[in-house]
Design an enzyme around this catalytic site. Structure first.
Site, mmCIF file in Angstrom:
data_model
loop_
_atom_site.group_PDB
_atom_site.id
_atom_site.type_symbol
_atom_site.label_atom_id
_atom_site.label_comp_id
_atom_site.label_asym_id
_atom_site.label_seq_id
_atom_site.Cartn_x
_atom_site.Cartn_y
_atom_site.Cartn_z
ATOM 1 C CG ASP A 240 3.730 48.374 -3.799
ATOM 2 O OD1 ASP A 240 4.112 48.060 -3.024
ATOM 3 O OD2 ASP A 240 2.504 48.264 -3.981
ATOM 4 C CG ASN A 248 -2.756 37.717 -2.351
ATOM 5 O OD1 ASN A 248 -2.633 37.030 -3.471
ATOM 6 N ND2 ASN A 248 -2.071 38.387 -1.859
ATOM 7 C CG HIS A 253 -3.599 34.324 0.185
ATOM 8 N ND1 HIS A 253 -2.966 35.556 0.425
ATOM 9 C CD2 HIS A 253 -4.842 34.570 0.726
ATOM 10 C CE1 HIS A 253 -3.374 36.409 1.241
ATOM 11 N NE2 HIS A 253 -4.651 36.103 1.431
ATOM 12 C CD GLU A 284 1.885 44.370 -1.586
ATOM 13 O OE1 GLU A 284 1.146 45.537 -1.117
ATOM 14 O OE2 GLU A 284 2.223 43.582 -0.705
#
Length: 384
Positions: A240, A248, A253, A284
């Protein structure tokens, strides 16, 4: 009363008719052979063989018109030398020949045509014998406008052989069947390619190019069943990106998408074996499937991922653990069994990932009850 001479005359008259019937039967059988094949490569092979048999030829060349040159794609009997290919292109490049090839009728080349057609003498000096050239025309989508797609060259050794109108008609009929077969073959291959592309799109994450969740689920299940039979280990790493929502929010983004692509590239470069799979598991989150690997092997790969990601050094100003993008990873290993579910290993790796996050992120955590060394094939407790 019927005289014997009358019977003999009737038999003589019947011979040409019998020959015509036999030729018609042979023509139908040849057409059926062409129609039975589907792929373009098989059509090429079948074309040269069927025409060789039907015309009792000594040579059959099948050529395709490329952007600049005619290129042989199939041939029977004597292979062409480089000089022969050059001679083909030199002759077929003549304007008078090009005009003929744009028509639908065959071109006969023999000792008689030399007196009438420019270039035939040069042809016969390279290819002694008697020849029948039949152009292959396909719809515009398969060929350049006004040009034939290809050409069938049928050759006989006897230089004085004359190709009668009947044989020319038969050649044209067979080439027409070849044209139909090629259209179907090209369409079949296009549909097959489109189908493969659709399958690839359905199983691939469009942003990262990695396997998507659907492909992961299918592959993980298949590997589980295989390793149940072989009684070999299966290791799973769940990764992760740390504080990706903050990333972000801070960078936007589009930059976040670039970050995902870079991390995906790192993961891919750290996986070497064909059976290993890297997948985008969630937004993610990534998964690394390692068949035939114990926990220590999985841990080594996780360390490699950490090291390579640090070298890439993707800035992450809003991270609480580093100035650059980092990964938290959970590892679990199991010896698959029929009485257990693949989901159990996924849950174990996910729990290891959760514990790693609880301990501060940017770290690797091995599930204490899913640690297996390959020499033992037994479960022992260990975490880090």
């Amino acid at each position: 009363m019927v005289f014997s001479s009358d019977i003999e005359d009737d038999l003589v008259d019947a011979q040409p008719l019998q020959q015509q019937l036999e030729q018609q039967v042979c023509l139908r059988e040849t057409i059926q052979r062409i129609r039975r094949v589907l792929t373009v490569d098989d059509i090429h092979k079948t074309t040269v063989q069927t025409l060789m048999d039907f015309f009792q030829a000594d040579w059959i060349f099948l050529l395709e018109k490329g952007p600049c040159f005619w290129e042989p794609v199939a041939q029977s009997m004597h292979p062409m030398s480089c000089a022969s290919v050059s001679a083909f292109n030199q002759y077929l490049g003549l304007k008078s020949v090009a005009i003929k090839l744009s028509q639908l009728y065959p071109i006969a080349i023999n000792t008689q045509s030399v007196q009438q057609v420019s270039g035939d003498e040069h042809w016969l000096s390279q290819f002694p014998g008697s020849w029948l050239l039949v152009p292959i025309h396909l719809p515009p989508m398969y060929q350049q406008s006004g040009r034939p797609w290809g050409l069938v060259a049928i050759g006989r050794r006897e230089q004085a052989h004359i190709w009668p109108i009947e044989q020319q008609d038969q050649a044209q009929i067979l080439v027409s069947e070849i044209e139909i077969a090629l259209r179907h073959g090209l369409l079949y291959e296009q549909l097959r390619q489109d189908n493969n592309n659709f399958k690839t799109l359905a199983l691939t994450d469009s942003l990262t190019g990695l396997a998507n969740r659907r492909q992961f689920d299918s592959y993980f299940e298949a590997e589980w069943q295989r390793l149940v039979r072989e009684q070999r280990l299966l290791t799973l790493i769940l990764c992760d990106i740390d504080y990706f929502k903050r990333y972000n929010d801070y960078y936007g983004h589009p930059t976040g998408d670039v970050c995902l692509a870079k991390v995906s590239d790192v993961l891919t470069r750290c996986i070497q074996r064909p059976a290993d799979l890297v997948a985008r598991y969630g937004g993610e989150e990534f998964a690394v499937v390692l068949p035939n690997s114990d926990t220590e092997a999985g841990h080594r790969i996780a360390l490699e991922i950490q090291k390579h990601l640090a070298k890439v050094d993707i800035p992450h100003a809003s991270s609480s653990v580093s100035h650059a993008v980092t990964l938290t990873m959970g590892i679990a290993t199991v010896l698959p069994q029929h009485q257990h579910s693949p989901q159990e290993l996924i849950e174990a790796a996910d729990l290891a990932l959760y514990h790693a996050k609880q301990q501060g992120r940017d770290r690797i955590y091995v599930h204490a009850h899913y640690y297996i060394h390959d020499d033992e094939h037994s479960v022992s407790g260990c975490s880090e």
